[in-house]
Design a protein around this motif. Structure first.
Motif, PDB file in Angstrom:
ATOM      1  N   TYR A 126       0.820  -1.214   0.000  1.00 53.99           N
ATOM      2  CA  TYR A 126       0.000   0.000   0.000  1.00 53.99           C
ATOM      3  C   TYR A 126       0.853   1.262   0.000  1.00 53.99           C
ATOM      4  CZ  TYR A 126       0.849   0.302   5.096  1.00 53.99           C
ATOM      5  OH  TYR A 126       1.437   0.394   6.343  1.00 53.99           O
ATOM      6  N   TYR A 127       2.189   1.119   0.164  1.00 49.69           N
ATOM      7  CA  TYR A 127       3.052   2.303   0.144  1.00 49.69           C
ATOM      8  C   TYR A 127       4.478   1.883  -0.189  1.00 49.69           C
ATOM      9  CZ  TYR A 127       5.097   6.784   1.362  1.00 49.69           C
ATOM     10  OH  TYR A 127       5.755   7.983   1.289  1.00 49.69           O
ATOM     11  N   ASP A 252      -8.566   2.027  -6.043  1.00 56.15           N
ATOM     12  CA  ASP A 252      -9.350   2.326  -7.239  1.00 56.15           C
ATOM     13  C   ASP A 252     -10.160   3.611  -7.114  1.00 56.15           C
ATOM     14  OD1 ASP A 252      -8.352   0.027  -8.380  1.00 56.15           O
ATOM     15  OD2 ASP A 252     -10.153  -1.187  -8.001  1.00 56.15           O
ATOM     16  N   ASN A 253     -10.711   3.866  -5.916  1.00 57.57           N
ATOM     17  CA  ASN A 253     -11.553   5.057  -5.763  1.00 57.57           C
ATOM     18  C   ASN A 253     -10.782   6.311  -5.327  1.00 57.57           C
ATOM     19  OD1 ASN A 253     -11.196   4.821  -2.942  1.00 57.57           O
ATOM     20  ND2 ASN A 253     -13.141   3.734  -2.659  1.00 57.57           N
ATOM     21  N   GLY A 254      -9.453   6.159  -5.170  1.00 54.93           N
ATOM     22  CA  GLY A 254      -8.621   7.317  -4.856  1.00 54.93           C
ATOM     23  C   GLY A 254      -8.525   7.665  -3.384  1.00 54.93           C
ATOM     24  N   LYS A 255      -9.189   6.911  -2.521  1.00 58.97           N
ATOM     25  CA  LYS A 255      -9.180   7.233  -1.093  1.00 58.97           C
ATOM     26  C   LYS A 255      -7.831   6.953  -0.442  1.00 58.97           C
ATOM     27  CE  LYS A 255     -14.156   6.802  -0.271  1.00 58.97           C
ATOM     28  NZ  LYS A 255     -15.230   6.087   0.467  1.00 58.97           N
ATOM     29  N   LEU A 256      -7.121   5.937  -0.925  1.00 61.00           N
ATOM     30  CA  LEU A 256      -5.794   5.650  -0.375  1.00 61.00           C
ATOM     31  C   LEU A 256      -4.865   6.836  -0.616  1.00 61.00           C
ATOM     32  CD1 LEU A 256      -3.597   3.927   0.875  1.00 61.00           C
ATOM     33  CD2 LEU A 256      -3.287   2.800  -1.335  1.00 61.00           C
ATOM     34  N   GLU A 257      -4.895   7.371  -1.818  1.00 60.64           N
ATOM     35  CA  GLU A 257      -4.064   8.530  -2.136  1.00 60.64           C
ATOM     36  C   GLU A 257      -4.442   9.731  -1.271  1.00 60.64           C
ATOM     37  OE1 GLU A 257      -2.674  11.194  -6.029  1.00 60.64           O
ATOM     38  OE2 GLU A 257      -4.290   9.719  -6.205  1.00 60.64           O
ATOM     39  N   GLN A 258      -5.736   9.904  -1.029  1.00 60.94           N
ATOM     40  CA  GLN A 258      -6.202  11.003  -0.180  1.00 60.94           C
ATOM     41  C   GLN A 258      -5.663  10.867   1.237  1.00 60.94           C
ATOM     42  OE1 GLN A 258     -10.489  11.273  -0.351  1.00 60.94           O
ATOM     43  NE2 GLN A 258     -10.519  11.421  -2.580  1.00 60.94           N
ATOM     44  N   ILE A 259      -5.690   9.636   1.756  1.00 64.25           N
ATOM     45  CA  ILE A 259      -5.201   9.381   3.111  1.00 64.25           C
ATOM     46  C   ILE A 259      -3.714   9.712   3.209  1.00 64.25           C
ATOM     47  CG2 ILE A 259      -4.684   7.555   4.786  1.00 64.25           C
ATOM     48  CD1 ILE A 259      -7.322   6.201   3.900  1.00 64.25           C
TER      49      ILE A 259
END
Length: 269
Positions: A126-127, A252-259
């Protein structure tokens, strides 16, 4: 005799009615959805270990645990319909706690390594991190691993940084000093009791950005390209599936990038 029979009949009838009545009550009680015994759809809760001294991935702020990892595991739990109970602990004890079944899993900036895969399952990455050399701000002698000859390395126990520090120790004759937490490791370098430490680039860059009094600086290129994953007990395939599923949705929904951007953006001083 007739009187006795009548009394006996009445007694049996009363008993029968009483038994039927109790059975109906018991049946109604079992069907009551408010009773714990009938909560077949209860949400599962998992004990997840973390290291609360590892900003920006996990740390305490205003009495609460926050950070990339904390927000991420909570977001995955929401996506997949389970609950999380966090258990903060020293990083070095996390993997042993999972193998001893004291934890269901852990999220704590855990680098994905073949060694760890032998004892726990690790999620999809995840990173992408990477270790860097960190020295005191006035140090001008260390710029690369080749400069570690005869130097002292402060390192946190049980980390991928510790493994690399040990390799440098053997190769360059450097002395290793171990610590249970990152703050103590940093302080050893700041106080000139150690020459250098190895830390994940995002972690130490965040620390230096928010703490103008850290007395630390990053030198040289990143030493590797660690991938972070979420650790889960080998015998808990269900949780591993949920985590990877939730992680994919958040990517996929971009929430990981937001976090990530919430904590990796340059903080105000």
């Amino acid at each position: 005799m007739k009187k006795i029979s009548t009394v006996l009949f009445a007694t049996v009838l009363a008993f029968s009615l009483s038994a039927c009545g109790n059975g109906a009550a018991d049946s109604n009680k079992a069907a009551d959805p408010t009773k714990p015994a009938n909560q077949t759809g209860a949400v599962k809760k998992y004990m997840i270990g973390t290291d609360a001294t590892y900003p920006p991935f996990e740390f305490q702020k205003d009495g609460k645990y926050v950070g990339i990892d904390i927000d991420l595991i909570n977001a995955i739990a929401k996506e997949e319909g389970f609950e999380v109970e966090l258990k903060p602990m020293d990083f070095k004890g996390i993997i042993p706690a999972i193998t001893a079944k004291q934890l269901d899993g852990a999220i704590a900036g855990i680098s994905i390594t073949d060694e760890r895969k032998q004892v726990v399952n690790l999620s999809d990455p995840y990173y992408t991190a990477g270790l860097s050399l960190v020295v005191r701000e006035d140090n001008t002698t260390i710029k690369s691993p080749e400069d570690l000859k005869g130097k002292t390395i402060a390192i946190k126990k049980g980390t991928s940084g510790a493994k690399l520090a040990e390799e440098f120790g053997k190769k360059y004759g450097a002395q290793i000093k171990y610590f249970d937490d990152s703050p103590s490791m940093y302080q050893e370098v700041a106080n000139k009791n150690a020459d250098v430490t190895l830390e994940d680039f995002p972690v130490v860059s965040y620390k230096i950005a928010i703490d103008p009094n850290s007395k630390l600086k990053i030198v040289g290129d990143r030493l590797n390209g660690d991938l972070y994953g979420i650790a889960v007990s080998k015998d808990n395939a269900e949780l591993m599936t949920k985590i990877n599923s939730g992680l994919k949705k958040l990517k996929d929904n971009g929430k990981l990038e937001q976090i990530v951007n919430t904590y990796m953006a340059k903080p105000a001083k």
